[in-house]
Design an enzyme around this catalytic site. Sequence first.
Site, PDB file in Angstrom:
ATOM      1  CG  ASP A 101      -9.518 -18.066  -0.015  1.00 45.11           C
ATOM      2  OD1 ASP A 101     -10.011 -18.868   0.818  1.00 45.11           O
ATOM      3  OD2 ASP A 101     -10.072 -16.997  -0.340  1.00 45.11           O
TER       4      ASP A 101
ATOM      5  CB  SER B  39     -16.739 -16.961  -2.136  1.00 42.56           C
ATOM      6  OG  SER B  39     -15.565 -16.251  -1.832  1.00 42.56           O
TER       7      SER B  39
ATOM      8  CE  LYS C 203      -7.492 -13.112  -0.776  1.00 40.54           C
ATOM      9  NZ  LYS C 203      -8.269 -14.375  -0.696  1.00 40.54           N
TER      10      LYS C 203
ATOM     11  CG  HIS D 245      -8.588  -8.386  -4.029  1.00 36.93           C
ATOM     12  ND1 HIS D 245      -8.255  -8.703  -5.318  1.00 36.93           N
ATOM     13  CD2 HIS D 245      -8.466  -9.562  -3.341  1.00 36.93           C
ATOM     14  CE1 HIS D 245      -7.959  -9.977  -5.423  1.00 36.93           C
ATOM     15  NE2 HIS D 245      -8.072 -10.536  -4.239  1.00 36.93           N
TER      16      HIS D 245
ATOM     17  CE  LYS E   4     -12.325 -10.848   1.250  1.00 33.24           C
ATOM     18  NZ  LYS E   4     -13.132 -12.080   1.088  1.00 33.24           N
TER      19      LYS E   4
ATOM     20  CD  GLU F  79     -10.028 -12.716  -6.267  1.00 39.06           C
ATOM     21  OE1 GLU F  79      -8.928 -13.262  -6.066  1.00 39.06           O
ATOM     22  OE2 GLU F  79     -10.868 -12.513  -5.370  1.00 39.06           O
TER      23      GLU F  79
ATOM     24  CD  GLU G 209      -8.641 -16.154  -3.656  1.00 36.29           C
ATOM     25  OE1 GLU G 209      -7.669 -15.713  -3.008  1.00 36.29           O
ATOM     26  OE2 GLU G 209      -9.803 -15.722  -3.517  1.00 36.29           O
TER      27      GLU G 209
ATOM     28  CG  ASP H 121     -12.502 -14.190   3.594  1.00 35.87           C
ATOM     29  OD1 ASP H 121     -13.138 -13.231   4.048  1.00 35.87           O
ATOM     30  OD2 ASP H 121     -12.510 -14.485   2.375  1.00 35.87           O
TER      31      ASP H 121
ATOM     32  CG  HIS I 208     -13.457 -15.995  -7.329  1.00 31.56           C
ATOM     33  ND1 HIS I 208     -12.378 -15.720  -6.530  1.00 31.56           N
ATOM     34  CD2 HIS I 208     -14.548 -15.537  -6.646  1.00 31.56           C
ATOM     35  CE1 HIS I 208     -12.781 -15.114  -5.425  1.00 31.56           C
ATOM     36  NE2 HIS I 208     -14.090 -14.999  -5.468  1.00 31.56           N
TER      37      HIS I 208
ATOM     38  CD  GLU J  45      -8.496 -15.964   2.381  1.00 31.43           C
ATOM     39  OE1 GLU J  45      -7.418 -15.516   1.931  1.00 31.43           O
ATOM     40  OE2 GLU J  45      -9.606 -15.551   2.011  1.00 31.43           O
TER      41      GLU J  45
HETATM   42  P1  PGA Z   1     -14.937 -12.802  -2.653  1.00 33.22           P
HETATM   43  O1  PGA Z   1     -13.674 -13.767  -2.545  1.00 33.22           O
HETATM   44  O2  PGA Z   1     -14.466 -11.418  -2.777  1.00 33.22           O
HETATM   45  O3  PGA Z   1     -15.632 -13.343  -3.876  1.00 33.22           O
HETATM   46  O4  PGA Z   1     -15.745 -13.039  -1.394  1.00 33.22           O
HETATM   47  C1  PGA Z   1     -12.445 -13.384  -2.045  1.00 33.22           C
HETATM   48  C2  PGA Z   1     -12.018 -14.297  -0.937  1.00 33.22           C
HETATM   49  O5  PGA Z   1     -12.707 -15.292  -0.621  1.00 33.22           O
HETATM   50  O6  PGA Z   1     -10.995 -14.052  -0.327  1.00 33.22           O
HETATM   51 ZN    ZN Z   2     -11.325 -15.863   1.088  1.00 34.43          ZN
END
Ligand code: PGA
Ligand code: ZN
Length: 398
Positions: free
Chosen positions: A232, A42, A376, A353, A325, A196, A155, A300, A146, A273
């Site tokens: 999330d 995503s 996370k 991650h 990230k 995940e 999430e 994010d 996911h 999130e």
């Molecule tokens: P992604 O998702 O690593 O698939 O982008 C993780 C997130 O959205 O936090």
């Molecule tokens: Zn996210």
Amino acid sequence: MTLIEGVALREVLDSRGEPTVEAEVYTESGAIGHGIAPSGASTGEHEAIERPPAEAIAAAREHAVPRLVGEVWAGDQRGVDAALRAADGTDNFSEIGANSAVAISMAAADAAAEVLGTPLYQHLGGSFRGRNYPVPLGNVIGGGEHAADATDIQEFLAVPVGAPSVSEAIFANAEIHRAVGDLFAERDVPCGKGDEGAWAPPVSDETAFDVAARAVERVADAVGFEIRLGIDVAATELWDGEHYVYSDETRTPDEQVEYMHELIDRWDLVYVEDPLEEDDFDGFVALTERAPSDTLICGDDLFVTNTERLVRGIEIEAGNSILIKPNQIGTLSATVDAIDLARERGFAPVISHRSGETEDTTIAHLAVAMNAPYIKTGAVGGERTAKLNELIRIADNA
Ligand code: PGA
Ligand code: ZN
């Protein structure tokens, strides 16, 4: 310090079985550092560009490696990252790929730590940081991008805010993950797992909240410390340009803000999130204004670890937290800049991650080095426990 003597780049597997970029950095003194790029599903529109691994490797060999070998000290992380930027020549790593860039950046840091004979977190953070450990956000139920045919919200996260130690927090999240599996089994709900490692049942978000809350309560009672819930939403993935499209309902942006308030209230959420799509700064402002002060509203896809987007968000109070990230921005230096800016301005940095991961443990060290309040990185599964176990090791050895 010693010069970089060589850089090897190769394709290795990630947790989805896709190829990703691994870098090895060799120093004149004989040290070897490793770094492997993770990969999102995503992904945000404003992230640095991940190129197909073979292309990213070829471009980095041509442009970046000659600027590093025999040119830059391994421990000069700013110098390494500036060389990567110069080699790329764009503002989003679309030439050498953010995947090559972040793998080399992390591998150089790892090599430097070996040269110095210190753990990576100490090299990154210095002597005066690394005394606190992050609260792990454990993904226990998930869907969105996911997992197919699962929840709309990406999430459902366990947040062991009251854990006396990082290892008790990590074990509590794993217990909650197990309890969620048991509760779905009792209800005869078939459950696979998403990218995940979270359970990915074909249930409504409402049912997922209910099961996650029960599991959290059960484990909190057993361990005797406070555990709360977070989510999330990854709302960009629900956004069709006008509405947020859920399986059973469609919401306007105003209704989405209202719905997020209801969820925060009803489930006492401590962490939310990406409640709105990646360009809706105003929606983040509206939500943050009315949310309880102890609820983290985290960007994010909104911020993509980018200081320019973060400054804009800080100035108008769009959220109070940023997801971090390294591969969204491409280098450790730019990642640390985003963390430092967030902290200076009262935004909580949450080190994260990606859904596509590997055994790389750099983010565990980064979280400790930066005294980040949260990390996370999943709850179970080898590529997730690689980071969680590294945190346990760091805390145990400190
Ligand atoms: P992604 O998702 O690593 O698939 O982008 C993780 C997130 O959205 O936090
Ligand atoms: Zn996210």
